[in-house]
Design a protein around this motif. Sequence first.
Motif, PDB file in Angstrom:
ATOM      1  N   LEU A 116      25.254  40.213  52.119  1.00 10.00           N
ATOM      2  CA  LEU A 116      25.657  38.704  51.299  1.00 10.00           C
ATOM      3  C   LEU A 116      24.935  38.602  50.456  1.00 10.00           C
ATOM      4  N   GLU A 117      23.752  39.567  50.145  1.00 11.40           N
ATOM      5  CA  GLU A 117      23.235  39.689  49.136  1.00 11.40           C
ATOM      6  C   GLU A 117      23.771  40.183  47.921  1.00 11.40           C
ATOM      7  N   LEU A 118      24.673  41.136  48.012  1.00 14.75           N
ATOM      8  CA  LEU A 118      25.508  41.642  46.996  1.00 14.75           C
ATOM      9  C   LEU A 118      26.152  40.650  46.664  1.00 14.75           C
ATOM     10  N   VAL A 119      27.045  39.938  47.785  1.00 14.70           N
ATOM     11  CA  VAL A 119      28.843  39.870  47.552  1.00 14.70           C
ATOM     12  C   VAL A 119      28.292  38.148  46.539  1.00 14.70           C
ATOM     13  N   TYR A 120      26.799  37.591  46.530  1.00 14.15           N
ATOM     14  CA  TYR A 120      26.661  36.320  46.250  1.00 14.15           C
ATOM     15  C   TYR A 120      26.490  36.875  44.518  1.00 14.15           C
ATOM     16  N   ARG A 121      26.394  37.833  44.728  1.00  6.13           N
ATOM     17  CA  ARG A 121      25.515  37.970  42.731  1.00  6.13           C
ATOM     18  C   ARG A 121      27.193  37.996  42.522  1.00  6.13           C
ATOM     19  N   ASN A 122      27.917  37.609  42.754  1.00  4.83           N
ATOM     20  CA  ASN A 122      29.227  37.354  42.167  1.00  4.83           C
ATOM     21  C   ASN A 122      28.883  35.470  42.410  1.00  4.83           C
ATOM     22  N   PRO A 123      29.245  35.198  41.329  1.00  7.68           N
ATOM     23  CA  PRO A 123      29.798  33.463  40.882  1.00  7.68           C
ATOM     24  C   PRO A 123      30.429  33.035  41.397  1.00  7.68           C
ATOM     25  N   ALA A 124      31.339  33.769  41.960  1.00 13.60           N
ATOM     26  CA  ALA A 124      33.231  33.198  41.794  1.00 13.60           C
ATOM     27  C   ALA A 124      33.026  32.916  43.135  1.00 13.60           C
ATOM     28  N   ILE A 125      31.917  33.250  44.008  1.00 14.28           N
ATOM     29  CA  ILE A 125      31.966  33.357  45.638  1.00 14.28           C
ATOM     30  C   ILE A 125      31.389  31.914  46.025  1.00 14.28           C
ATOM     31  N   THR A 214      30.716  44.755  59.367  1.00 15.26           N
ATOM     32  CA  THR A 214      32.226  44.276  59.775  1.00 15.26           C
ATOM     33  C   THR A 214      33.250  43.830  58.677  1.00 15.26           C
ATOM     34  N   MET A 215      33.240  43.201  59.709  1.00 12.05           N
ATOM     35  CA  MET A 215      33.892  41.734  59.559  1.00 12.05           C
ATOM     36  C   MET A 215      34.329  40.854  57.724  1.00 12.05           C
ATOM     37  N   ILE A 216      33.286  41.336  57.456  1.00  9.54           N
ATOM     38  CA  ILE A 216      32.067  41.341  56.016  1.00  9.54           C
ATOM     39  C   ILE A 216      33.080  41.771  55.161  1.00  9.54           C
ATOM     40  N   LYS A 217      33.235  43.099  55.299  1.00  8.40           N
ATOM     41  CA  LYS A 217      33.547  44.035  54.672  1.00  8.40           C
ATOM     42  C   LYS A 217      35.505  44.247  54.760  1.00  8.40           C
ATOM     43  N   ARG A 218      35.523  43.251  56.025  1.00  6.47           N
ATOM     44  CA  ARG A 218      37.252  43.746  55.630  1.00  6.47           C
ATOM     45  C   ARG A 218      38.076  42.515  55.019  1.00  6.47           C
ATOM     46  N   VAL A 219      36.928  41.208  55.499  1.00  6.96           N
ATOM     47  CA  VAL A 219      37.674  39.734  54.099  1.00  6.96           C
ATOM     48  C   VAL A 219      37.673  39.918  53.709  1.00  6.96           C
ATOM     49  N   LEU A 220      36.992  40.975  52.878  1.00  6.68           N
ATOM     50  CA  LEU A 220      36.934  41.131  51.333  1.00  6.68           C
ATOM     51  C   LEU A 220      37.575  41.928  50.629  1.00  6.68           C
ATOM     52  N   LYS A 221      38.531  42.319  51.590  1.00  2.00           N
ATOM     53  CA  LYS A 221      39.663  42.907  51.055  1.00  2.00           C
ATOM     54  C   LYS A 221      41.102  41.681  49.903  1.00  2.00           C
ATOM     55  N   TYR A 222      40.846  41.074  50.667  1.00  2.00           N
ATOM     56  CA  TYR A 222      41.195  39.740  49.781  1.00  2.00           C
ATOM     57  C   TYR A 222      41.138  38.913  48.967  1.00  2.00           C
ATOM     58  N   ALA A 223      39.504  39.184  48.506  1.00  2.00           N
ATOM     59  CA  ALA A 223      38.672  38.735  48.022  1.00  2.00           C
ATOM     60  C   ALA A 223      38.463  39.460  46.297  1.00  2.00           C
ATOM     61  N   PRO A 224      38.473  39.380  45.460  1.00  2.00           N
ATOM     62  CA  PRO A 224      38.220  39.034  44.256  1.00  2.00           C
ATOM     63  C   PRO A 224      36.759  39.335  43.986  1.00  2.00           C
ATOM     64  N   VAL A 225      36.424  40.754  44.151  1.00  2.00           N
ATOM     65  CA  VAL A 225      34.933  41.442  43.858  1.00  2.00           C
ATOM     66  C   VAL A 225      34.473  42.131  42.866  1.00  2.00           C
ATOM     67  N   LYS A 226      33.075  42.080  42.701  1.00  2.00           N
ATOM     68  CA  LYS A 226      33.185  42.638  40.954  1.00  2.00           C
ATOM     69  C   LYS A 226      32.821  44.212  41.135  1.00  2.00           C
ATOM     70  N   ILE A 227      32.511  44.798  39.936  1.00  2.00           N
ATOM     71  CA  ILE A 227      32.615  46.377  40.281  1.00  2.00           C
ATOM     72  C   ILE A 227      31.153  46.453  40.261  1.00  2.00           C
ATOM     73  N   GLU A 228      30.677  45.980  40.592  1.00  2.00           N
ATOM     74  CA  GLU A 228      29.097  46.233  40.884  1.00  2.00           C
ATOM     75  C   GLU A 228      28.662  45.972  42.328  1.00  2.00           C
ATOM     76  N   THR A 229      29.426  45.189  43.656  1.00  2.00           N
ATOM     77  CA  THR A 229      29.923  45.288  44.544  1.00  2.00           C
ATOM     78  C   THR A 229      30.607  45.707  45.056  1.00  2.00           C
ATOM     79  N   ALA A 230      31.896  46.686  44.636  1.00  2.00           N
ATOM     80  CA  ALA A 230      32.595  47.456  45.134  1.00  2.00           C
ATOM     81  C   ALA A 230      32.204  48.538  44.747  1.00  2.00           C
ATOM     82  N   ARG A 231      31.276  49.474  44.105  1.00  2.00           N
ATOM     83  CA  ARG A 231      30.125  50.832  43.489  1.00  2.00           C
ATOM     84  C   ARG A 231      28.887  50.657  44.558  1.00  2.00           C
ATOM     85  N   ALA A 232      28.429  49.528  45.078  1.00  2.00           N
ATOM     86  CA  ALA A 232      28.165  49.689  45.678  1.00  2.00           C
ATOM     87  C   ALA A 232      28.179  49.688  47.637  1.00  2.00           C
TER      88      ALA A 232
END
Length: 265
Positions: A116-125, A214-232
Amino acid sequence: MNMKEELAQKAEITQKEVKLKKSMSISDMIRALQPEIKKALPSVVTPERFIRMALSALNTTPKLAECSQISVLAALMNAAQLGLEPNTPMGQAYLIPFNNKGKMECQFQIGYKGLLELVYRNPAIQIIQAQTVYENDYFEYELGLNSRLIHRPELEDRGEIRLFYGLFKMVNGGYGFEVMSRQEMDQYAARYSKSFASGFSPWENNYEDMAKKTMIKRVLKYAPVKIETARALINDESIKLHLSEDMSEVENETVVDGQAEEKAA
């Protein structure tokens, strides 16, 4: 120079800078790595605090001392570079002893709150969350062009866990969600999480949080994620045997017939 040679060179440079020796204990190596850890950490976490957390992890999980030294250091550098606290009640990240192809090594795993901490670093979320639905809760969802999800938790006796869902909403109004039953979650975890059966795995002591992750990781498949999150996410549930200024560049060791080390009775 190919990528493998470049990574090996980076690791060699890093190890020379901090003067690591095989004769050193893991604790001494961690202290020697403090300059590299300091460079990796965000400003909100001091290297002294991170070192204390790392040493505490060794004390609370003695099996880590049996793991290869470099795998423990690599897992710690993963946590430092992501700015996540390892093996603390915060549940941001975990260092897990793992029997990898007959050798004890340390697996790095991101926790639910760390993700959650990593995903919320994306201001678009605007919103990212996962929830547990119990037997006595009211739950309804519908897919398609007019998808919707309604969850009204029972306030008192909620019963047993029935299912989980994850959802996100973007600042621009876009959204998505995904739902999994308890049985599907167990099957998914057993299949894809190599440490699922481990006595040290957060699945044992923090089942709901890991299911939500697990649910966060699965739902992120449908969300635009930052490169930093993808690397994490590349670093999640990884075993690495080299150090680098960017741990996402280090190849993950393939686990073949690996068994997570069980906690002593």
